[in-house]
Write a protein that holds these residues in place. Structure first.
Motif, short mmCIF file in Angstrom:
data_model
loop_
_atom_site.label_atom_id
_atom_site.label_comp_id
_atom_site.label_asym_id
_atom_site.label_seq_id
_atom_site.Cartn_x
_atom_site.Cartn_y
_atom_site.Cartn_z
N ARG A 173 18.72 6.54 -13.22
CA ARG A 173 19.01 6.28 -13.14
C ARG A 173 19.66 5.50 -14.48
NH1 ARG A 173 16.45 0.78 -10.46
NH2 ARG A 173 14.26 1.50 -11.45
N ARG A 174 18.59 6.62 -15.33
CA ARG A 174 18.93 6.45 -16.95
C ARG A 174 20.28 7.05 -17.13
NH1 ARG A 174 18.56 10.00 -21.42
NH2 ARG A 174 17.79 9.30 -23.32
N GLU A 175 20.61 7.90 -16.33
CA GLU A 175 21.85 8.61 -16.51
C GLU A 175 22.93 7.58 -16.21
OE1 GLU A 175 22.07 11.97 -14.87
OE2 GLU A 175 20.69 12.91 -16.37
N GLU A 176 23.31 6.91 -15.07
CA GLU A 176 23.63 5.66 -15.14
C GLU A 176 23.57 4.66 -15.71
OE1 GLU A 176 22.73 4.80 -10.47
OE2 GLU A 176 23.06 6.27 -9.69
N ALA A 177 22.71 4.18 -16.15
CA ALA A 177 22.53 2.97 -17.05
C ALA A 177 23.65 3.49 -18.47
CB ALA A 177 21.24 2.65 -17.26
N ASP A 214 30.87 3.12 -20.07
CA ASP A 214 32.47 2.36 -19.53
C ASP A 214 32.32 1.31 -20.13
OD1 ASP A 214 32.62 4.75 -19.01
OD2 ASP A 214 31.60 4.29 -16.37
N CYS A 215 31.42 -0.05 -19.80
CA CYS A 215 31.46 -1.78 -20.39
C CYS A 215 31.84 -1.98 -22.34
CB CYS A 215 30.26 -2.05 -20.46
SG CYS A 215 30.13 -2.17 -18.22
N ASN A 216 31.17 -0.87 -23.24
CA ASN A 216 31.43 -1.19 -24.23
C ASN A 216 32.90 -0.28 -24.75
OD1 ASN A 216 30.21 -0.87 -27.11
ND2 ASN A 216 30.42 1.02 -26.94
N GLY A 217 33.28 0.89 -23.92
CA GLY A 217 34.58 1.08 -24.65
C GLY A 217 35.59 -0.05 -23.83
N THR A 218 35.47 -0.27 -22.94
CA THR A 218 36.23 -1.53 -22.35
C THR A 218 35.70 -3.01 -23.29
OG1 THR A 218 35.02 -1.63 -20.46
CG2 THR A 218 36.48 -0.03 -19.96
N GLY A 219 34.78 -2.98 -23.26
CA GLY A 219 35.25 -4.44 -23.51
C GLY A 219 34.18 -5.39 -22.27
N HIS A 271 19.85 11.61 -31.51
CA HIS A 271 21.15 11.60 -30.77
C HIS A 271 21.45 12.09 -29.29
CE1 HIS A 271 25.13 10.62 -30.71
NE2 HIS A 271 25.28 11.66 -30.53
N ASP A 272 21.88 11.34 -28.51
CA ASP A 272 21.73 12.30 -27.10
C ASP A 272 23.57 12.41 -26.91
OD1 ASP A 272 22.69 12.27 -24.35
OD2 ASP A 272 20.56 11.44 -23.76
N SER A 273 23.29 14.13 -27.22
CA SER A 273 24.20 15.33 -26.81
C SER A 273 25.38 14.24 -25.42
CB SER A 273 24.45 16.90 -27.73
OG SER A 273 23.20 16.32 -26.69
N ILE A 274 24.55 14.49 -24.14
CA ILE A 274 25.11 14.14 -23.52
C ILE A 274 25.98 13.07 -22.67
CG2 ILE A 274 24.41 14.62 -20.62
CD1 ILE A 274 22.30 16.05 -21.17
N PHE A 275 25.68 11.88 -23.72
CA PHE A 275 26.22 10.63 -23.94
C PHE A 275 27.08 10.18 -24.83
CE2 PHE A 275 23.62 10.75 -19.57
CZ PHE A 275 24.59 10.08 -19.15
N ASP A 276 27.02 11.05 -26.02
CA ASP A 276 27.08 10.80 -27.25
C ASP A 276 26.18 9.11 -28.00
OD1 ASP A 276 28.28 11.45 -30.00
OD2 ASP A 276 29.79 10.31 -29.22
N LEU A 277 25.67 9.12 -27.75
CA LEU A 277 24.94 7.40 -27.93
C LEU A 277 23.58 7.58 -28.67
CD1 LEU A 277 25.26 5.77 -24.41
CD2 LEU A 277 26.47 5.28 -26.51
N ASP A 278 23.09 7.21 -29.55
CA ASP A 278 22.20 6.88 -30.63
C ASP A 278 20.95 6.47 -29.23
OD1 ASP A 278 23.59 8.57 -32.84
OD2 ASP A 278 24.14 6.51 -33.87
N CYS A 279 19.72 6.88 -29.56
CA CYS A 279 18.77 6.30 -28.50
C CYS A 279 17.35 6.47 -30.02
CB CYS A 279 18.55 7.10 -28.23
SG CYS A 279 20.21 7.73 -26.52
N ARG A 280 16.59 4.82 -29.39
CA ARG A 280 15.17 5.36 -30.07
C ARG A 280 13.83 4.61 -28.79
NH1 ARG A 280 14.31 -0.49 -30.07
NH2 ARG A 280 16.46 -1.52 -30.23
#
Length: 278
Positions: free
Chosen positions: A227-231, A237-242, A131-140
């Motif tokens: 570039r990873r941080e930007e992505a 952002d996109c997931n939040g707005t749909g 889990h990436d705590s900075i972006f609060d996203l699960d990663c693999r």
């Protein structure tokens, strides 16, 4: 669940966002009506070599090698059908004898080479989730080769040309910097520290199977992290707005090459590898 079907953020997903558009990402991963991804022959060949190098013990579980036969004849059709049935029964991939022979030549050459073999010393194909705590996203991530004893992380790349100059030119546009930055974060989460050595081992499918090792520099890794941080942020952002936008609206300017004095016009044809020129 198959590793590649897991919803956690992977390097491939980040590359899709960074090297294309959010719309590309949505079409590949979010569209409920999307078509299954069909691997190209180049992808299949690379996976075959990866398996022979990093997990040879799993080869017979993953692959069925079809006997060499003329599929235009009755006997050839029967032999091919039998191989297809074995592959279906074992949920394995069917590969031709020619592909298998070529992949073995490549794997053996890399293992037997005193320089290349140093970058194959480690474990491979073991997925890790965090889990990436900075972006609060699960990663693999799914590394090809990693060795926590030597703090080394290596990614195998099948490439059209293993010439270091050619490989370096395409690496950024294909998002390889983003991939190693993402892998480095996964490595740190798994082993407690960043890898000391990160490298690509690039090889050619065609004889004589030239290869090169490209060691990742701090600058290349730093750009990948940016570039990873930007992505990652774009995904959030996109997931939040749909909303998953395309390229958007831009101005168009005349190209630099119309200025005869522009140094961009000083092109050496021998460096751009145009085919068909005499």
């Amino acid at each position: 669940m198959n590793y590649h079907d897991h919803p956690a953020i992977s390097a491939s997903k980040l590359k899709k966002l960074a090297c294309g558009t959010a719309s590309d990402y949505w079409a590949a991963y979010e569209d409920p009506n999307r078509m299954p991804m069909v691997p190209t022959d180049a992808m299949k060949q690379g996976s075959l070599v990866d398996c022979l190098i990093t997990e040879p013990h799993n080869f017979e579980r993953k692959y069925v090698v079809a006997p060499k036969c003329d599929r235009r004849t009755k006997v050839g059709k029967e032999l091919w059908a039998e191989a297809q049935e074995r592959a279906r029964d074992n949920c394995a991939e069917l590969v031709s004898e020619d592909w298998y022979y070529t992949a073995k030549l490549i794997a053996n050459r890399l293992r037997d080479d005193p320089q290349a073999s140093q970058f194959l010393d480690g474990q491979g194909q073991k997925p890790h989730f965090w889990h990436d705590s900075i972006f609060d996203l699960d990663c693999r991530y799914l590394p090809d080769v990693e060795n926590p004893q030597t703090q080394m992380l290596v990614d195998l790349k099948k490439t059209r040309s293993a010439n270091p100059k050619h490989f370096a030119r395409q690496a950024y546009s294909l998002g390889y910097d983003i991939q190693v930055a993402h892998y480095a974060e996964g490595y740190k989460n798994r082993h407690g520290e960043y890898p000391r050595i990160i490298a690509f081992l690039a090889y050619e499918w065609t004889w004589p199977h030239n290869w090169c090792v490209m060691k990742v520099t701090p600058d290349f890794l730093g750009e990948g992290r940016r570039r990873r941080e930007e992505a990652m942020q774009l995904y959030k952002d996109c997931n939040g707005t749909g909303e998953w936008p395309s390229w958007g609206v831009h101005d168009i300017h005349p190209p630099k090459w119309i200025d005869i004095d522009d140094p961009a016009n000083d092109t050496d044809l021998s460096e751009i590898e145009l085919e068909g020129l005499e």
